[in-house]
Design an enzyme around this catalytic site. Structure first.
Site, PDB file in Angstrom:
ATOM      1  N   CYS A   8     -32.095  41.016 -99.192  1.00 56.57           N
ATOM      2  CA  CYS A   8     -32.056  39.998 -98.224  1.00 56.57           C
ATOM      3  C   CYS A   8     -33.478  40.071 -97.623  1.00 56.57           C
ATOM      4  O   CYS A   8     -34.493  40.672 -98.147  1.00 56.57           O
ATOM      5  CB  CYS A   8     -30.911  40.307 -97.209  1.00 56.57           C
ATOM      6  SG  CYS A   8     -30.956  41.661 -96.173  1.00 56.57           S
ATOM      7  N   ARG A  14     -27.813  42.022 -94.006  1.00 56.51           N
ATOM      8  CA  ARG A  14     -27.016  41.540 -95.089  1.00 56.51           C
ATOM      9  C   ARG A  14     -26.981  42.585 -96.297  1.00 56.51           C
ATOM     10  O   ARG A  14     -25.820  43.030 -96.954  1.00 56.51           O
ATOM     11  CB  ARG A  14     -27.249  40.217 -95.474  1.00 56.51           C
ATOM     12  CG  ARG A  14     -27.182  39.091 -94.488  1.00 56.51           C
ATOM     13  CD  ARG A  14     -27.445  37.618 -94.846  1.00 56.51           C
ATOM     14  NE  ARG A  14     -28.942  37.737 -94.844  1.00 56.51           N
ATOM     15  CZ  ARG A  14     -29.734  36.708 -95.163  1.00 56.51           C
ATOM     16  NH1 ARG A  14     -29.145  35.866 -95.603  1.00 56.51           N
ATOM     17  NH2 ARG A  14     -31.087  36.796 -95.070  1.00 56.51           N
ATOM     18  N   ASP A 124     -28.033  34.483 -92.284  1.00 53.83           N
ATOM     19  CA  ASP A 124     -28.355  35.667 -91.685  1.00 53.83           C
ATOM     20  C   ASP A 124     -27.959  35.941 -90.302  1.00 53.83           C
ATOM     21  O   ASP A 124     -28.309  34.989 -89.428  1.00 53.83           O
ATOM     22  CB  ASP A 124     -30.145  35.653 -91.660  1.00 53.83           C
ATOM     23  CG  ASP A 124     -30.771  36.996 -91.473  1.00 53.83           C
ATOM     24  OD1 ASP A 124     -30.062  37.893 -90.708  1.00 53.83           O
ATOM     25  OD2 ASP A 124     -31.907  36.860 -91.779  1.00 53.83           O
TER      26      ASP A 124
END
Length: 156
Positions: A8, A14, A124
């Protein structure tokens, strides 16, 4: 052994969540010896930082075991070292391709490809502040990925 690298933007929300969620799923399935799972970032902004505290709390609330984590950046040798590089959104994929210099072996994928919503991206939570939604999406993607890797129609 199947080697998976989750990626990520900063490797504090994440991708590290996907790493620990997937490790948890693999462990509960009795397959820990068959997998090596790690995570990385496409940016250098968070290098060395631990999991972002609200994400850590969300994982802990779901009883996901969390190890010691220090954010790291994806590097070009990761392409050779891993079987799959799994990104969370299109910006991650762009960054991954830039760092590893293309994808001739088709190792780069989105996590949600392994669900019934293959074109969806995982938001996100750093920006959305919705850590529970990120957790649920990542869990869904990891379950689909594990099923794909352990079924007879293996997809990589």
């Amino acid at each position: 052994m199947i080697k998976i690298l989750f990626v990520c933007h900063g490797n504090i929300c994440r991708s590290v969540s996907a790493q620990y969620i997937m490790q948890d799923l693999v462990s509960h399935a009795g397959l820990s010896e068959d997998f090596f799972i790690d995570s990385a970032a496409v940016s250098a902004e968070e290098l060395g930082n631990p999991i972002y505290p609200p994400m850590r709390r969300t994982l802990a609330a779901h009883r996901v075991l969390i190890g010691t984590h220090a954010a790291r950046k994806l590097n070009d040798t990761d392409y050779d070292d891993f079987d799959l590089l799994i990104g969370m959104d299109s910006e991650n994929r762009f960054g991954m391709r830039r760092i590893v210099k293309d994808d001739p072996m088709h190792k780069i994928h989105f996590l949600m490809e392994y669900t019934d919503s293959p074109d969806r991206e995982i938001e996100d939570p750093w920006y959305s502040r919705n850590f529970e939604k990120a957790y649920q999406d990542i869990l869904r993607g990891c379950k689909g990925l594990l099923h794909s890797l352990t079924s007879s129609e293996r997809k990589f």
